[in-house]
Design an enzyme around this catalytic site. Structure first.
Site, PDB file in Angstrom:
ATOM      1  N   GLU A  38      39.117  56.916  37.790  1.00 40.29           N
ATOM      2  CA  GLU A  38      40.022  57.966  37.346  1.00 40.29           C
ATOM      3  C   GLU A  38      41.143  57.290  36.555  1.00 40.29           C
ATOM      4  O   GLU A  38      41.733  56.328  37.031  1.00 40.29           O
ATOM      5  CB  GLU A  38      40.597  58.720  38.538  1.00 40.29           C
ATOM      6  CG  GLU A  38      39.553  59.413  39.401  1.00 40.29           C
ATOM      7  CD  GLU A  38      40.161  59.999  40.659  1.00 40.29           C
ATOM      8  OE1 GLU A  38      40.897  60.993  40.557  1.00 40.29           O
ATOM      9  OE2 GLU A  38      39.923  59.433  41.740  1.00 40.29           O
ATOM     10  N   ARG A 263      34.674  49.212  51.226  1.00 46.10           N
ATOM     11  CA  ARG A 263      35.657  48.873  50.205  1.00 46.10           C
ATOM     12  C   ARG A 263      36.298  47.530  50.530  1.00 46.10           C
ATOM     13  O   ARG A 263      36.233  47.035  51.659  1.00 46.10           O
ATOM     14  CB  ARG A 263      36.728  49.956  50.109  1.00 46.10           C
ATOM     15  CG  ARG A 263      37.600  50.094  51.352  1.00 46.10           C
ATOM     16  CD  ARG A 263      38.606  51.215  51.212  1.00 46.10           C
ATOM     17  NE  ARG A 263      39.499  50.963  50.107  1.00 46.10           N
ATOM     18  CZ  ARG A 263      40.370  51.857  49.631  1.00 46.10           C
ATOM     19  NH1 ARG A 263      40.419  53.069  50.166  1.00 46.10           N
ATOM     20  NH2 ARG A 263      41.179  51.564  48.641  1.00 46.10           N
ATOM     21  N   LYS A 273      46.421  53.389  45.266  1.00 47.13           N
ATOM     22  CA  LYS A 273      46.989  53.608  43.937  1.00 47.13           C
ATOM     23  C   LYS A 273      48.372  54.244  44.028  1.00 47.13           C
ATOM     24  O   LYS A 273      49.277  53.925  43.255  1.00 47.13           O
ATOM     25  CB  LYS A 273      46.070  54.518  43.111  1.00 47.13           C
ATOM     26  CG  LYS A 273      44.965  53.813  42.370  1.00 47.13           C
ATOM     27  CD  LYS A 273      44.284  54.816  41.451  1.00 47.13           C
ATOM     28  CE  LYS A 273      43.138  54.181  40.707  1.00 47.13           C
ATOM     29  NZ  LYS A 273      42.476  55.166  39.816  1.00 47.13           N
TER      30      LYS A 273
END
Length: 555
Positions: A38, A263, A273
């Site tokens: 994104e 992850r 983020k």
């Protein structure tokens, strides 16, 4: 399809799944992956793992790799992020060739499919606001309740959806939801939102759209359009997989296989983020490219190499269980690469003046040092020994313990590539601080002494700014803050130290982008932004191994 280019003895679970699919003829044995960021921030080291994994699988199986931006939230997306992501992915060595895509490329098709689901009675327009929707959704232990608008007719839903698209309603007034199962134990299947009203300017489509698709609705369909065979994503999307499958099945379109992996979590840093953005916006760091940040851009500015990051990702492997990797693993990867590739130079970070009393005022001695001790092909360089020079303050100790093998009163130490000095006199200021050492120089290289130290000529040395970086946070898990505190309370106030160092004059020409080992001090990178001709700025990438320092007699 050709066979994989290589088959290591140990295959991770994703490779095993692909091998089994290929053996069964699934997807015509094709392997087509993608990296779908994104564009709402800069990439970090966790994204690097996903990039290396997806592009590496495509390369191994001689398949294809796409870069696609899931740009469905215009309020948080910027062209700056699009540009930086492309640059970072390319820097890591991932090649998407001509396959650069955006989810916004598919907005018309996504809307047409939404209409198809409405016509099939599989989607409806809902007037509940966000708070009401959460209340109706239920909990992990209690089923949800049907929205009072779930029974709208197909005709009503088509009309309202068209008016939503036309911009007739304000933000948040209505949503389009998939009609699945409000009693499902998987809350992601409890009539998830497909479209929300958002009157916002999109960085690519401008003001064309007043409604934007959700990530869950967009993701699988974009994969399908591009012919992706494997949607490799992190474990937080495991519970979203039934929804991914539901949309592909109900629309009757190409259905990629989603596989989840753990992850990357690193000690002494945060990967959110939102938190990284907060660090930047509140000026706790100098920007997204601050060398203390775990962003790829920050690691680049610190002097990390793409080879070292790829090696790190390969070393930690791919697993199904979440874990936290020690920062030492990442540091060791770059240290190992730079040890092999970085030319050597001498620099003194905290200078202590030394006067060689048996040399004349203008006398000089030419010395030759290898640019790399194990790589003669990198050549040699000339350095000049003068009467006055600088050594590190901590390479001298007035009251030294027995195993201190550097310089002490009456003691000997070897100057790298020059000869041996003996400390004859210690000069102090009024406060008792040592300001100068007066020594005798012996050019005889054959004498045996236990210690070797680095040095630079005082009259010829270049002043250079040196930045020493430590962990941005003072604890391994910054998110584990006590009650009433936040991760910001765990910031390390000593994460950056700036010094004016004395360096070899050969470094005057460096203007940015070069990596060196400053002997006995660590690996340093010439800052590509702040360095100017004659005024280099060096960022310390990583320190040397402790074992290396002991081998050199550092005490």
């Amino acid at each position: 399809m050709p066979e994989p280019t290589e088959k290591p003895a140990s295959r991770n679970f994703i490779q095993q799944a692909i091998d089994a699919d290929r053996a069964a003829g699934r997807f015509d044995r094709r392997v087509h992956t993608r990296f779908p960021p994104e564009p709402n921030g800069y990439l970090h080291i966790g994204h690097a793992k996903a990039i290396c994994l997806n592009s590496g699988l495509a390369r191994e199986y001689q398949g294809k790799f796409n870069l696609r931006f899931d740009d469905t939230n215009p309020a948080k997306e910027e062209q700056e992020y699009v540009d930086s992501i492309q640059d970072d992915v390319r820097w890591l060595g991932a090649d998407w060739q001509d396959r650069l895509f955006f989810a916004s490329d598919y907005f018309d098709q996504l809307y047409a499919w939404a209409v198809k689901l409405v016509e099939a009675g599989k989607a409806y327009v809902c007037d509940l606001d966000g708070e009401q929707m959460r209340a109706y959704r239920g909990t992990l232990t209690e089923p949800g309740r049907d929205s009072p608008f779930r029974g709208r007719t197909v005709k009503e839903n088509l009309d309202l959806l068209a008016r939503m698209k036309a911009g007739e309603f304000p933000d948040g007034a209505r949503t389009l939801r998939a009609k699945i199962d409000m009693a499902s134990p998987n809350v992601n299947l409890r009539d998830p939102v497909m479209y929300r009203i958002k009157h916002a300017h999109h960085h690519r489509t401008g003001d064309t759209w007043s409604i934007y698709p959700s990530y869950d609705y967009t993701h699988g369909q974009s994969d399908s359009i591009e012919g992706i065979t494997y949607s490799i994503c992190t474990l937080e999307f495991e519970n979203h997989r039934p929804l991914y499958d539901w949309f592909c099945k109900e629309l009757g379109i190409h259905h990629p296989r989603q596989i989840e992996f753990a992850r990357l979590n690193l000690t002494y840093t945060v990967m959110s983020k939102r938190k990284l953005l907060q660090l930047v916006q509140e000026k706790h760091v100098a920007g997204w490219d601050d060398p203390r940040m775990p962003t790829i851009r920050g690691l680049r500015r610190r002097g990390y190499t793409p080879d070292s990051i790829r090696a790190f990702c390969e070393r930690i492997g791919v697993a199904r269980q979440d874990s936290t990797i020690e920062m030492l693993w990442l540091e060791d990867a770059v240290r190992e690469h730079l040890n092999d590739t970085a030319p050597r130079r001498m620099a003194v970070l905290r200078p202590l003046k030394v006067v060689l009393t048996n040399l004349g005022e203008t006398e000089t001695i030419d010395c030759t040092l290898p640019n790399h001790p194990q790589k003669p092909e990198l050549g040699e360089r000339a350095v000049t020994l003068t009467r006055e020079l600088y050594i590190e303050q901590d390479d001298f100790m007035e009251e030294a313990p027995k195993k201190f093998f550097r310089l002490k009163p009456g003691g000997d130490v070897r100057l790298r590539g020059a000869g041996i000095i003996t400390c004859d006199e210690v000069v102090k200021d009024k406060s008792g601080e040592v300001t100068e050492l007066r020594c005798t120089f012996d050019p005889d290289h054959s004498r045996k002494v236990k210690g070797t130290i680095h040095w630079v000529s005082a009259p010829l040395a270049l002043d250079a700014q040196v930045r020493l970086y430590d962990h941005l946070f003072k604890v391994e898990n910054p998110d584990a803050a006590p009650e009433g505190k936040t991760f910001l309370d765990n910031l390390n106030p000593e994460s950056l130290e700036t010094l004016t160092a004395k360096v070899e004059p050969s470094l005057a020409k460096e203007q940015g982008g070069e990596r060196f080992q400053f002997e006995r001090l660590g690996y340093f990178y010439t800052d590509p932004i702040d360095s100017k001709p004659g005024h280099p700025v060096f960022n310390r990438t990583v320190t040397l191994r402790d074992a290396w320092g002991k081998e050199q007699g550092r005490g």
